[in-house]
Design an enzyme around this catalytic site. Structure first.
Site, PDB file in Angstrom:
ATOM      1  N   THR A  28     -87.628 -26.027  34.709  1.00 30.26           N
ATOM      2  CA  THR A  28     -86.777 -25.320  35.666  1.00 30.26           C
ATOM      3  C   THR A  28     -86.073 -24.134  35.003  1.00 30.26           C
ATOM      4  O   THR A  28     -85.635 -24.215  33.871  1.00 30.26           O
ATOM      5  CB  THR A  28     -85.737 -26.290  36.233  1.00 30.26           C
ATOM      6  OG1 THR A  28     -86.423 -27.351  36.922  1.00 30.26           O
ATOM      7  CG2 THR A  28     -84.782 -25.604  37.184  1.00 30.26           C
ATOM      8  N   SER A 114     -90.454 -31.299  31.729  1.00 34.45           N
ATOM      9  CA  SER A 114     -89.543 -31.437  32.853  1.00 34.45           C
ATOM     10  C   SER A 114     -90.282 -31.089  34.149  1.00 34.45           C
ATOM     11  O   SER A 114     -91.269 -31.741  34.479  1.00 34.45           O
ATOM     12  CB  SER A 114     -88.306 -30.562  32.622  1.00 34.45           C
ATOM     13  OG  SER A 114     -87.280 -30.869  33.529  1.00 34.45           O
ATOM     14  N   ASP A 233     -81.945 -38.993  27.495  1.00 32.73           N
ATOM     15  CA  ASP A 233     -82.112 -38.007  28.558  1.00 32.73           C
ATOM     16  C   ASP A 233     -81.137 -38.284  29.702  1.00 32.73           C
ATOM     17  O   ASP A 233     -81.192 -39.332  30.338  1.00 32.73           O
ATOM     18  CB  ASP A 233     -83.555 -38.057  29.076  1.00 32.73           C
ATOM     19  CG  ASP A 233     -83.934 -36.858  29.917  1.00 32.73           C
ATOM     20  OD1 ASP A 233     -83.026 -36.210  30.471  1.00 32.73           O
ATOM     21  OD2 ASP A 233     -85.136 -36.570  30.010  1.00 32.73           O
ATOM     22  N   HIS A 260     -82.655 -34.425  26.971  1.00 30.95           N
ATOM     23  CA  HIS A 260     -83.742 -33.891  27.788  1.00 30.95           C
ATOM     24  C   HIS A 260     -84.516 -32.789  27.075  1.00 30.95           C
ATOM     25  O   HIS A 260     -85.753 -32.818  27.044  1.00 30.95           O
ATOM     26  CB  HIS A 260     -83.143 -33.360  29.100  1.00 30.95           C
ATOM     27  CG  HIS A 260     -84.138 -32.953  30.126  1.00 30.95           C
ATOM     28  ND1 HIS A 260     -84.979 -33.843  30.759  1.00 30.95           N
ATOM     29  CD2 HIS A 260     -84.416 -31.726  30.658  1.00 30.95           C
ATOM     30  CE1 HIS A 260     -85.731 -33.191  31.635  1.00 30.95           C
ATOM     31  NE2 HIS A 260     -85.413 -31.906  31.585  1.00 30.95           N
TER      32      HIS A 260
END
Length: 286
Positions: A28, A114, A233, A260
């Site tokens: 993202t 991700s 995470d 993460h």
């Protein structure tokens, strides 16, 4: 910078290094590949031709602004591979501007992080001719299956429209482990806060994150696969990576003690793990 047209999108990508093709699919953020891979891509470029697409929602790629889908972004990655790699000349064989790979078979190894993990899985499911080995890091199967993840992405969508600083602080707080943030100290933490501003493109990615569901695609993945979970995470808790591993027949699984953004916190361990998987004889997990 090369560009490939996919529907109404003009998808930019970069290519560097020599050797078999390795495609890095970003997470993202409208800064795209540079935000995700800028600090780590060079660690692979000595052994691979590293290809980094900037998908719809990023600043470098233009499209009509419609809501994104996992399948649509996977089509963009497929088009980049077909443009960047000579798919008629064996696994990872590059065209005239790249280095030749060896052996016959799919065109590239693909690493997704991700948001890029479900996109990479969709690519492997729909285009097995393009994916030799698949690595998914800090990914997930279905947003609605985890109330924590669903609520976090809902919070990001709302914060992104009303408070950019709060959005950045939430992303920083969940993107890195508590131990890491304390280790780098306040000044460095404050530098991280504005790294992923809630631009319209970033919020398009967050909207997609809130709708991910790749359950039907995972049984179709035939590429040799490694799922990497991050034990600390706080964006996509590690149980989601374990579920992803369980849903892909014959996949291997590894876990790193990090937050993460694992390759930021533990770059040596991450690079070593991925490199070993890409070159070793694959033994499916029990």
């Amino acid at each position: 910078m090369p560009v490939v047209t996919v529907g109404n999108a003009q998808v930019h990508y970069t290519r560097t290094g020599t050797g078999p093709a390795l495609v890095l699919v970003h997470g993202t953020g409208s800064a795209g590949a540079e935000l995700t891979w800028g600090g780590i891509a060079h660690r692979f470029a000595d052994r691979h031709t590293v290809i980094m697409p900037d998908l719809s929602g990023t600043d470098r790629t233009s499209d009509d602004g419609a809501p994104l889908t996992v399948e649509g972004l996977a089509e963009q990655v497929a088009a980049v591979i077909e443009d960047a790699v000579d798919t008629t000349d064996g696994a990872g064989a590059m065209g005239s501007t790249g280095a030749a790979g060896t052996g016959a078979g799919p065109a590239a190894d693909v690493l997704g992080f991700s948001m890029g993990a479900p996109v990479a899985a969709a690519l492997a499911a729909s285009r097995p001719d393009l994916v030799r080995r698949l690595v998914m890091v800090a990914g997930w199967v279905r947003t609605d299956a985890d109330e924590y993840v669903r609520n976090l992405f809902t919070l990001w969508r709302r914060l992104g429209t009303v408070d950019a600083e709060a959005f950045g602080r939430s992303v920083t707080m969940t993107g890195f482990s508590r131990d890491f943030l304390n280790a780098i100290g306040r000044d460095e933490v404050e530098k991280l806060v504005p790294n992923m501003p809630p631009t319209p493109g970033t919020l398009r990615h967050v909207d997609l994150d809130s709708r991910v569901d790749i359950r039907r695609l995972l049984p179709l993945v035939r590429a040799e696969t490694l799922v990497v979970g991050c034990s600390q995470d706080a964006t996509v808790p590690v149980g989601n990576s374990r579920d992803l591993h369980a849903a892909i027949p014959g996949s291997a699984y590894a876990e790193i003690d990090a937050g993460h953004v694992v390759f930021f916190e533990k770059p040596d361990e991450f690079v070593g793990l991925v490199r070993d998987f890409l070159v070793r004889d694959f033994v499916p997990a029990p």
